[in-house]
Design a protein around this motif. Sequence first.
Motif, PDB file in Angstrom:
ATOM      1  N   ASP A  75      -1.017 -12.038  25.309  1.00  0.00           N
ATOM      2  CA  ASP A  75      -1.892 -10.971  25.634  1.00  0.00           C
ATOM      3  C   ASP A  75      -3.422 -11.677  25.262  1.00  0.00           C
ATOM      4  O   ASP A  75      -3.604 -11.867  23.957  1.00  0.00           O
ATOM      5  CB  ASP A  75      -1.641  -9.680  25.177  1.00  0.00           C
ATOM      6  N   ASP A  76      -4.314 -11.429  26.172  1.00  0.00           N
ATOM      7  CA  ASP A  76      -5.604 -11.777  25.740  1.00  0.00           C
ATOM      8  C   ASP A  76      -6.311 -10.627  24.699  1.00  0.00           C
ATOM      9  O   ASP A  76      -7.167 -11.045  23.937  1.00  0.00           O
ATOM     10  CB  ASP A  76      -6.607 -11.553  27.073  1.00  0.00           C
ATOM     11  N   ALA A  77      -5.779  -9.502  24.661  1.00  0.00           N
ATOM     12  CA  ALA A  77      -6.257  -8.617  23.399  1.00  0.00           C
ATOM     13  C   ALA A  77      -5.955  -9.160  22.084  1.00  0.00           C
ATOM     14  O   ALA A  77      -6.588  -8.766  21.244  1.00  0.00           O
ATOM     15  CB  ALA A  77      -5.781  -7.396  23.717  1.00  0.00           C
ATOM     16  N   MET A  78      -4.763  -9.841  21.978  1.00  0.00           N
ATOM     17  CA  MET A  78      -4.424 -10.576  20.827  1.00  0.00           C
ATOM     18  C   MET A  78      -5.095 -11.823  20.442  1.00  0.00           C
ATOM     19  O   MET A  78      -4.881 -12.971  20.819  1.00  0.00           O
ATOM     20  CB  MET A  78      -2.972 -10.927  20.854  1.00  0.00           C
ATOM     21  N   THR A  79      -6.546 -11.696  19.846  1.00  0.00           N
ATOM     22  CA  THR A  79      -7.523 -12.666  19.666  1.00  0.00           C
ATOM     23  C   THR A  79      -6.681 -13.518  18.668  1.00  0.00           C
ATOM     24  O   THR A  79      -6.008 -13.060  17.575  1.00  0.00           O
ATOM     25  CB  THR A  79      -8.691 -12.107  19.439  1.00  0.00           C
ATOM     26  N   PRO A  80      -7.262 -14.742  18.423  1.00  0.00           N
ATOM     27  CA  PRO A  80      -7.068 -15.752  17.237  1.00  0.00           C
ATOM     28  C   PRO A  80      -7.404 -15.050  15.856  1.00  0.00           C
ATOM     29  O   PRO A  80      -6.385 -15.027  15.101  1.00  0.00           O
ATOM     30  CB  PRO A  80      -7.644 -16.779  17.460  1.00  0.00           C
ATOM     31  N   GLU A  81      -8.194 -14.212  15.828  1.00  0.00           N
ATOM     32  CA  GLU A  81      -8.511 -13.453  14.632  1.00  0.00           C
ATOM     33  C   GLU A  81      -7.494 -12.438  14.295  1.00  0.00           C
ATOM     34  O   GLU A  81      -7.209 -12.439  13.081  1.00  0.00           O
ATOM     35  CB  GLU A  81      -9.937 -12.808  14.716  1.00  0.00           C
ATOM     36  N   GLU A  86      -2.747 -10.944  11.162  1.00  0.00           N
ATOM     37  CA  GLU A  86      -1.298 -10.332  11.293  1.00  0.00           C
ATOM     38  C   GLU A  86      -0.261 -11.207  10.549  1.00  0.00           C
ATOM     39  O   GLU A  86       0.499 -10.756   9.648  1.00  0.00           O
ATOM     40  CB  GLU A  86      -0.802 -10.357  12.635  1.00  0.00           C
ATOM     41  N   TYR A  87      -0.597 -12.583  10.527  1.00  0.00           N
ATOM     42  CA  TYR A  87       0.066 -13.374   9.579  1.00  0.00           C
ATOM     43  C   TYR A  87      -0.210 -13.143   8.101  1.00  0.00           C
ATOM     44  O   TYR A  87       0.626 -13.190   7.078  1.00  0.00           O
ATOM     45  CB  TYR A  87      -0.077 -14.857   9.744  1.00  0.00           C
ATOM     46  N   ARG A  88      -1.506 -12.837   7.894  1.00  0.00           N
ATOM     47  CA  ARG A  88      -1.940 -12.732   6.421  1.00  0.00           C
ATOM     48  C   ARG A  88      -1.402 -11.574   5.724  1.00  0.00           C
ATOM     49  O   ARG A  88      -0.976 -11.322   4.757  1.00  0.00           O
ATOM     50  CB  ARG A  88      -3.421 -12.636   6.319  1.00  0.00           C
ATOM     51  N   THR A  89      -1.207 -10.501   6.589  1.00  0.00           N
ATOM     52  CA  THR A  89      -0.536  -8.998   6.072  1.00  0.00           C
ATOM     53  C   THR A  89       0.876  -9.103   6.440  1.00  0.00           C
ATOM     54  O   THR A  89       1.175  -7.964   5.900  1.00  0.00           O
ATOM     55  CB  THR A  89      -1.413  -7.946   6.885  1.00  0.00           C
ATOM     56  N   GLY A  90       1.471  -9.918   6.853  1.00  0.00           N
ATOM     57  CA  GLY A  90       2.792  -9.860   7.175  1.00  0.00           C
ATOM     58  C   GLY A  90       3.689 -10.893   6.633  1.00  0.00           C
ATOM     59  O   GLY A  90       3.902 -10.687   5.255  1.00  0.00           O
ATOM     60  N   ILE A  91       4.170 -11.964   7.295  1.00  0.00           N
ATOM     61  CA  ILE A  91       5.106 -12.838   6.766  1.00  0.00           C
ATOM     62  C   ILE A  91       4.265 -13.540   5.354  1.00  0.00           C
ATOM     63  O   ILE A  91       4.915 -14.099   4.543  1.00  0.00           O
ATOM     64  CB  ILE A  91       5.234 -14.081   7.880  1.00  0.00           C
ATOM     65  N   GLN A  92       3.011 -13.865   5.531  1.00  0.00           N
ATOM     66  CA  GLN A  92       2.481 -14.366   4.241  1.00  0.00           C
ATOM     67  C   GLN A  92       2.471 -13.558   3.048  1.00  0.00           C
ATOM     68  O   GLN A  92       2.654 -14.236   1.922  1.00  0.00           O
ATOM     69  CB  GLN A  92       1.056 -14.801   4.454  1.00  0.00           C
ATOM     70  N   ARG A  93       2.340 -12.293   2.993  1.00  0.00           N
ATOM     71  CA  ARG A  93       2.761 -11.273   2.168  1.00  0.00           C
ATOM     72  C   ARG A  93       4.018 -11.325   1.723  1.00  0.00           C
ATOM     73  O   ARG A  93       4.514 -11.196   0.327  1.00  0.00           O
ATOM     74  CB  ARG A  93       2.232  -9.887   2.426  1.00  0.00           C
ATOM     75  N   LEU A  94       5.012 -11.564   2.494  1.00  0.00           N
ATOM     76  CA  LEU A  94       6.549 -11.702   2.075  1.00  0.00           C
ATOM     77  C   LEU A  94       6.466 -13.002   1.122  1.00  0.00           C
ATOM     78  O   LEU A  94       7.053 -13.115   0.167  1.00  0.00           O
ATOM     79  CB  LEU A  94       7.368 -11.891   3.362  1.00  0.00           C
ATOM     80  N   ALA A  95       5.798 -14.149   1.737  1.00  0.00           N
ATOM     81  CA  ALA A  95       6.001 -15.490   1.135  1.00  0.00           C
ATOM     82  C   ALA A  95       5.354 -15.303  -0.549  1.00  0.00           C
ATOM     83  O   ALA A  95       5.923 -15.734  -1.246  1.00  0.00           O
ATOM     84  CB  ALA A  95       5.267 -16.343   1.873  1.00  0.00           C
TER      85      ALA A  95
END
Length: 264
Positions: A75-81, A86-95
């Motif tokens: 979706d175009d609304a999901m910008t790279p930023e 989302e990675y920083r606050t999701g899977i990377q917090r798990l790691a």
Amino acid sequence: METFLTIDRDGPVLTWSMHAPEVRNALTGNTAAAEFIAACEAANADPTVRAVIITGYEGMFSSGGNVKDMRRFFDDAMTPERIAQEYRTGIQRLARAVHGLEVPTIAAVGGPAIGAGCDLSCMCDIRIASENASFAESFVKVGIVPGDGGAWLLPRAVGASRAAEMAFTGDTLNAQQALAIGLVSQVVPAAELLNAARELASRIVRNSGPALRMTKRLLREAQTARLDTVLEMSATMQAIAHKTPQNREAVQAFIEKRAPKFSD
């Protein structure tokens, strides 16, 4: 919504079992990250915990990222930023949480550990595989990179060349291949996996809780620090260790030729 992690306790050993069979224990698109983070915080805060086993339901460890859920990134609304955040606050917090556990961790891998699932096993200190386990650093197969820290974790488990081969090909390794490159320390029959992990944990938790936590911290710091830095940390932690009641009991038990009895 059902919980992702089932947590069981046997004395000082916690067993965290992932159970989301409908998505093969995917670590994204659900509550996995939040539950792992909460479990890690609770274990770190409890001095009576001395080891953690991470496993999955029978026949599965983790499929990693939920590939079907990734379609929303088109979706175009999901910008790279937005995606990066989302990675920083999701899977990377798990790691950060799992790798940052203060007590020894054992990954008991009973089936496929794919992508972030493979990296989850590498966040642990020790990996034991059943004969049915398999491992793949498969991000490249779906046109993405190891967004969960796998580029840092995997080389520390198997070395730079093996990690590069796994990451560039995305090929799957069976349990014996994983054993051959040092990704796992032992392979056992599927029916014996959890017992093997618990037996190893029991040998670990016979030792002083504070000494285990400080030893793990030193091992982790030694991966990136200079020898002089690690020596200074070791001297400081050793001074603390000598003043713990666990050290007093362990020394006395050694002299008296008996098993120590720790109260933590």
